[in-house]
Structures are given as structure tokens and as C-alpha cells.
Design a protein around this motif. Structure first.
Motif, PDB file in Angstrom:
ATOM      1  N   SER A 215       0.899  -1.179  -0.203  1.00 16.15           N
ATOM      2  CA  SER A 215      -0.024   0.013  -0.188  1.00 16.15           C
ATOM      3  C   SER A 215       0.775   1.240   0.035  1.00 16.15           C
ATOM      4  CB  SER A 215      -1.047  -0.014   1.192  1.00 16.15           C
ATOM      5  OG  SER A 215      -0.250  -0.142   2.530  1.00 16.15           O
ATOM      6  N   ASP A 216       2.230   1.234   0.451  1.00 18.70           N
ATOM      7  CA  ASP A 216       3.037   2.421   0.304  1.00 18.70           C
ATOM      8  C   ASP A 216       3.892   2.246  -0.680  1.00 18.70           C
ATOM      9  OD1 ASP A 216       4.735   4.401   0.919  1.00 18.70           O
ATOM     10  OD2 ASP A 216       5.180   3.695   3.027  1.00 18.70           O
ATOM     11  N   MET A 217       3.838   3.538  -1.375  1.00 19.64           N
ATOM     12  CA  MET A 217       4.427   3.728  -2.788  1.00 19.64           C
ATOM     13  C   MET A 217       6.116   3.368  -2.869  1.00 19.64           C
ATOM     14  SD  MET A 217       2.639   3.996  -5.329  1.00 19.64           S
ATOM     15  CE  MET A 217       3.977   4.475  -6.262  1.00 19.64           C
ATOM     16  N   LEU A 218       6.511   3.767  -1.336  1.00 13.94           N
ATOM     17  CA  LEU A 218       8.089   3.469  -1.268  1.00 13.94           C
ATOM     18  C   LEU A 218       8.324   1.958  -1.379  1.00 13.94           C
ATOM     19  CD1 LEU A 218       9.078   5.667   1.882  1.00 13.94           C
ATOM     20  CD2 LEU A 218      10.178   5.723  -0.360  1.00 13.94           C
ATOM     21  N   VAL A 232       8.383   5.639 -12.178  1.00 14.03           N
ATOM     22  CA  VAL A 232       7.957   6.884 -12.727  1.00 14.03           C
ATOM     23  C   VAL A 232       8.513   8.133 -11.719  1.00 14.03           C
ATOM     24  CG1 VAL A 232       6.201   8.511 -13.798  1.00 14.03           C
ATOM     25  CG2 VAL A 232       6.600   6.044 -14.211  1.00 14.03           C
ATOM     26  N   MET A 233       8.027   8.150 -10.600  1.00 20.29           N
ATOM     27  CA  MET A 233       8.544   9.301  -9.535  1.00 20.29           C
ATOM     28  C   MET A 233       9.227   8.556  -8.457  1.00 20.29           C
ATOM     29  SD  MET A 233       4.439   9.508  -8.197  1.00 20.29           S
ATOM     30  CE  MET A 233       3.580   8.190  -7.460  1.00 20.29           C
ATOM     31  N   ASN A 234       9.898   9.522  -7.628  1.00 22.01           N
ATOM     32  CA  ASN A 234      10.750   9.272  -6.588  1.00 22.01           C
ATOM     33  C   ASN A 234       9.798   9.635  -5.594  1.00 22.01           C
ATOM     34  OD1 ASN A 234      12.699   9.093  -4.718  1.00 22.01           O
ATOM     35  ND2 ASN A 234      14.083   9.318  -6.008  1.00 22.01           N
ATOM     36  N   THR A 235       9.241   8.767  -4.732  1.00 25.77           N
ATOM     37  CA  THR A 235       8.134   9.137  -3.473  1.00 25.77           C
ATOM     38  C   THR A 235       9.210   9.561  -2.491  1.00 25.77           C
ATOM     39  OG1 THR A 235       6.979   7.507  -4.169  1.00 25.77           O
ATOM     40  CG2 THR A 235       6.523   8.091  -1.977  1.00 25.77           C
ATOM     41  N   ALA A 236      10.378   8.836  -2.146  1.00 25.44           N
ATOM     42  CA  ALA A 236      11.318   9.337  -1.130  1.00 25.44           C
ATOM     43  C   ALA A 236      11.591  10.761  -1.234  1.00 25.44           C
ATOM     44  CB  ALA A 236      12.422   8.556  -0.983  1.00 25.44           C
ATOM     45  N   GLU A 237      11.969  11.358  -2.423  1.00 22.96           N
ATOM     46  CA  GLU A 237      12.300  12.706  -2.653  1.00 22.96           C
ATOM     47  C   GLU A 237      11.188  13.714  -2.295  1.00 22.96           C
ATOM     48  OE1 GLU A 237      14.198  13.092  -6.213  1.00 22.96           O
ATOM     49  OE2 GLU A 237      16.085  12.196  -5.879  1.00 22.96           O
ATOM     50  N   ARG A 238      10.014  13.205  -2.678  1.00 20.43           N
ATOM     51  CA  ARG A 238       8.937  14.061  -2.782  1.00 20.43           C
ATOM     52  C   ARG A 238       8.613  14.381  -1.142  1.00 20.43           C
ATOM     53  NH1 ARG A 238       4.093  12.211  -6.650  1.00 20.43           N
ATOM     54  NH2 ARG A 238       3.263  14.363  -5.899  1.00 20.43           N
ATOM     55  N   ARG A 239       8.475  13.262  -0.567  1.00 20.16           N
ATOM     56  CA  ARG A 239       8.403  13.181   0.930  1.00 20.16           C
ATOM     57  C   ARG A 239       9.370  14.010   1.804  1.00 20.16           C
ATOM     58  NH1 ARG A 239       6.297   7.020   2.405  1.00 20.16           N
ATOM     59  NH2 ARG A 239       4.727   7.008   1.231  1.00 20.16           N
ATOM     60  N   ALA A 240      10.554  13.921   1.368  1.00 17.36           N
ATOM     61  CA  ALA A 240      11.615  14.714   2.137  1.00 17.36           C
ATOM     62  C   ALA A 240      11.514  16.353   1.706  1.00 17.36           C
ATOM     63  CB  ALA A 240      13.161  14.232   1.558  1.00 17.36           C
ATOM     64  N   ALA A 241      11.031  16.487   0.467  1.00 21.57           N
ATOM     65  CA  ALA A 241      10.884  17.878   0.109  1.00 21.57           C
ATOM     66  C   ALA A 241       9.717  18.441   0.876  1.00 21.57           C
ATOM     67  CB  ALA A 241      10.625  18.158  -1.446  1.00 21.57           C
ATOM     68  N   ALA A 242       8.505  17.590   0.877  1.00 24.51           N
ATOM     69  CA  ALA A 242       7.330  18.060   1.764  1.00 24.51           C
ATOM     70  C   ALA A 242       7.739  18.235   3.350  1.00 24.51           C
ATOM     71  CB  ALA A 242       6.238  16.878   1.700  1.00 24.51           C
ATOM     72  N   GLN A 243       8.561  17.519   3.649  1.00 23.91           N
ATOM     73  CA  GLN A 243       8.693  18.002   5.078  1.00 23.91           C
ATOM     74  C   GLN A 243       9.820  19.315   5.199  1.00 23.91           C
ATOM     75  OE1 GLN A 243      10.881  14.279   6.570  1.00 23.91           O
ATOM     76  NE2 GLN A 243       9.053  13.132   6.697  1.00 23.91           N
ATOM     77  N   MET A 247       5.201  20.433   5.429  1.00 28.13           N
ATOM     78  CA  MET A 247       3.818  19.702   4.986  1.00 28.13           C
ATOM     79  C   MET A 247       4.236  18.254   5.178  1.00 28.13           C
ATOM     80  SD  MET A 247       2.783  21.736   1.354  1.00 28.13           S
ATOM     81  CE  MET A 247       4.239  21.204   0.799  1.00 28.13           C
ATOM     82  N   PRO A 248       3.931  17.819   6.258  1.00 28.67           N
ATOM     83  CA  PRO A 248       4.076  16.321   6.697  1.00 28.67           C
ATOM     84  C   PRO A 248       3.254  15.482   5.830  1.00 28.67           C
ATOM     85  CG  PRO A 248       2.867  17.288   8.247  1.00 28.67           C
ATOM     86  CD  PRO A 248       3.304  18.423   7.360  1.00 28.67           C
ATOM     87  N   ASN A 249       3.981  14.224   5.316  1.00 31.37           N
ATOM     88  CA  ASN A 249       3.070  13.449   4.358  1.00 31.37           C
ATOM     89  C   ASN A 249       2.538  12.533   5.089  1.00 31.37           C
ATOM     90  OD1 ASN A 249       2.217  12.210   2.113  1.00 31.37           O
ATOM     91  ND2 ASN A 249       4.269  11.474   1.185  1.00 31.37           N
ATOM     92  N   LYS A 250       1.113  12.424   5.289  1.00 34.99           N
ATOM     93  CA  LYS A 250       0.530  11.250   5.838  1.00 34.99           C
ATOM     94  C   LYS A 250       0.237  10.100   5.145  1.00 34.99           C
ATOM     95  CE  LYS A 250      -2.109  14.674   8.833  1.00 34.99           C
ATOM     96  NZ  LYS A 250      -3.680  15.029   9.161  1.00 34.99           N
ATOM     97  N   PRO A 251       0.543   9.188   5.665  1.00 33.58           N
ATOM     98  CA  PRO A 251       0.491   7.894   4.974  1.00 33.58           C
ATOM     99  C   PRO A 251      -0.956   7.479   4.757  1.00 33.58           C
ATOM    100  CG  PRO A 251       1.239   7.130   7.279  1.00 33.58           C
ATOM    101  CD  PRO A 251       1.253   8.754   6.996  1.00 33.58           C
TER     102      PRO A 251
END
Length: 285
Positions: A215-218, A232-243, A247-251
Motif C-alpha cells: 500500500s505504500d508507494m516506497l 516514474v516518480m521518486n516518492t522518497a524525494e517528494r516526501r523529503a521535500a514536503a517535510q 507539509m508532513p506527508n501522511k501515509p
């Protein structure tokens, strides 16, 4: 006095004309005789036709001259459009009559069309040459069946006038697949080979359905990298940029599986495995 003399002169001329007409009428052979009172020639004759005006012809000649003095590319396009729309073969003289491009007088146009990829020249006539030589729906189906990896619909567009309608008809009848390419958004025609349909074992189906998709994209991206596929996308980088931006990324919370109860309206009665829970609860009660 001058006016009176002119009037007398006119009356004499009129009487002379009447006598001349009377003698002509009496001298003609025939059963019927002319009436004694003859209508003056000026009245009995039909009005003369209006003089010919050359304005329309002048405009046409000016139009033809503008075409022949136009750019070579424009003349080539005019001829190719004629060949494409009619799908007939024309000699240079016939092309001149149809679209006013004088190929015999313009060697640049002649040579360009003779070597054009969209034009076929047999030594006497010019005709349109499509990328794929098919003329009807049966030939179209045979062509698609030769391309198991698919053939672009845009490459078939100029084959014959109603080729796109035939593609849709073959799709509707189930003879081909017509799918849209995700990258180019263009339709691709694939053969629908019925020989490729096989029976899949129930155990294999069950094994496929029991695979737990993360269920987790990571986790999804990690599994893709394991088998050599780039996400296609890097979820780890997107979450780091959001933090970083606060903007905390809620699972995502997993949705609760909806249970089937007795009150549920059953619309999938042909899939009995969906109602095992319902049957089990009914037996317990």
C-alpha cells in the motif's frame, strides 16, 4: 419647317418599308397568306443578344496565372491534393485541366512530383501512393494481422477514404484491438488472434489473486527496482521535500474492506466466491 420635312421623309421611308415587306411576304410559297397589315421589321424582329462580357473569363485567367506563377511547393501540394482526393491517375495534360498546374512548362514541379514519396509515376500518369497499399476492409484486416506488435493508425490514414471507419468497424466486430498509446496518445491497431486464448488453471488464478500489493508507494518502488524497472516518480524525494516545506506527508490509511451482509443488493450472483462470508455467517446464525 425642318421638323415637318423630317416627318414627311420618315413617312415616305415607312411606306417604302411596308411595300417592300408586303412584296417579300407575297413572294414566299405556302398555303397560308400574310395579312395585309404588316408589322414593322423593327418590332417583329427579336431583340439582339447582349454583348459578350469577358469579366468572368478574365478573372479565371488571372486565377490560373496566379497558380502558375506561385511557389513550386504550392503547386506540388495542389497536385498531391488532387491525386489524394480523387485516387485516379492523371497525365500532365489532365492535371493541367483539373487544377491548372502546367507540369510540362514547369520542370521543377514535374521532377519534384516524379520523385515524391507520396506520388507514383508510371512514365505517363501520376497517382497517389499511400504508405500501405490496401483498398478495402478485408485487405486492412490482413495488414493489421501482419503486425503483432501493432501498427499506428496514423500510418493507415491515407490508405483509402473511409479507412478510419473500417478500423472502428473491425474493432467493434472484435477482429482487432484499437488501443491508445500512453506516450503519444495515438491509436495503435493490434491483431486479435483468437489462437492466443488459452485456459488458465484455477490454482494459478488463485495464486495471482493472493499476491499482496504494497500500500505504500516506497515499497512499490523498491519492488520495481529489484526487478530492474525504474519508477516514474521518486516518492522518497517528494516526501523529503514536503517535510522541508513543513507539509508532513501522511501515509494513506487502508480502506476497511466492505463486508457483504444479507441486506446487500446482490448484482454479481455469477461470482459465488464473493458471497462465501455471507453464507458462512448465515450458517452460524
Amino acid at each position: 419647317m425642318a421638323l415637318k420635312e423630317q416627318l414627311n421623309k420618315f413617312n415616305k421611308q415607312y411606306e417604302k418599308c411596308q411595300s417592300t415587306l408586303s412584296s417579300i411576304a407575297s413572294s414566299r410559297p405556302g398555303p397560308s397568306t400574310r395579312p395585309s397589315s404588316v408589322v414593322p421589321a423593327a418590332i417583329s424582329q427579336k431583340p439582339a443578344a447582349p454583348p459578350v462580357k469577358f469579366s468572368n473569363d478574365t478573372e479565371r485567367l488571372q486565377f490560373i496565372n496566379s497558380i502558375r506563377k506561385g511557389p513550386v511547393g504550392a503547386q506540388i501540394k495542389r497536385v498531391i491534393d488532387l491525386l489524394f482526393e480523387t485516387r485516379h491517375a492523371f497525365t500532365p495534360e489532365q492535371i493541367n485541366e483539373q487544377c491548372y498546374v502546367d507540369m510540362n512548362a514547369n520542370k521543377a514541379v514535374f521532377e519534384s512530383l516524379r520523385n515524391n514519396l507520396k506520388v507514383h509515376y508510371d512514365g505517363r500518369r501520376f497517382s497517389y501512393k499511400a504508405k500501405h497499399d490496401v483498398k478495402d476492409k478485408n485487405q486492412l484486416l490482413s495488414l493489421v494481422n501482419k503486425y503483432p506488435a501493432g501498427i499506428a493508425a496514423i500510418d493507415l490514414k491515407d490508405a483509402y477514404p473511409n479507412v478510419m471507419e473500417d478500423l472502428q468497424a473491425l474493432k467493434a466486430s472484435g477482429h482487432i484491438w484499437l488501443l491508445s498509446n500512453a506516450d503519444s496518445q495515438e491509436d495503435i491497431a493490434y491483431p486479435n488472434d483468437f489462437k492466443g486464448q488459452i485456459q488458465v488453471d484455477d490454482d494459478f488464478k488463485s495464486l495471482f489473486r493472493d499476491i499482496d500489493i504494497p500500500s505504500d508507494m516506497l515499497d512499490v518502488e523498491k519492488e520495481l527496482l529489484k526487478i530492474g524497472l525504474k519508477p516514474v516518480m521518486n516518492t522518497a524525494e517528494r516526501r523529503a521535500a514536503a517535510q522541508i516545506h513543513g507539509m508532513p506527508n501522511k501515509p494513506k490509511q487502508k480502506k476497511k474492506k466492505q463486508e457483504i451482509s444479507k441486506r446487500t443488493k446482490l448484482t454479481n450472483a455469477h461470482l459465488p466466491e464473493l458471497f462465501q462470508n455471507l453464507n458462512a455467517s448465515s450458517s452460524r446464525n
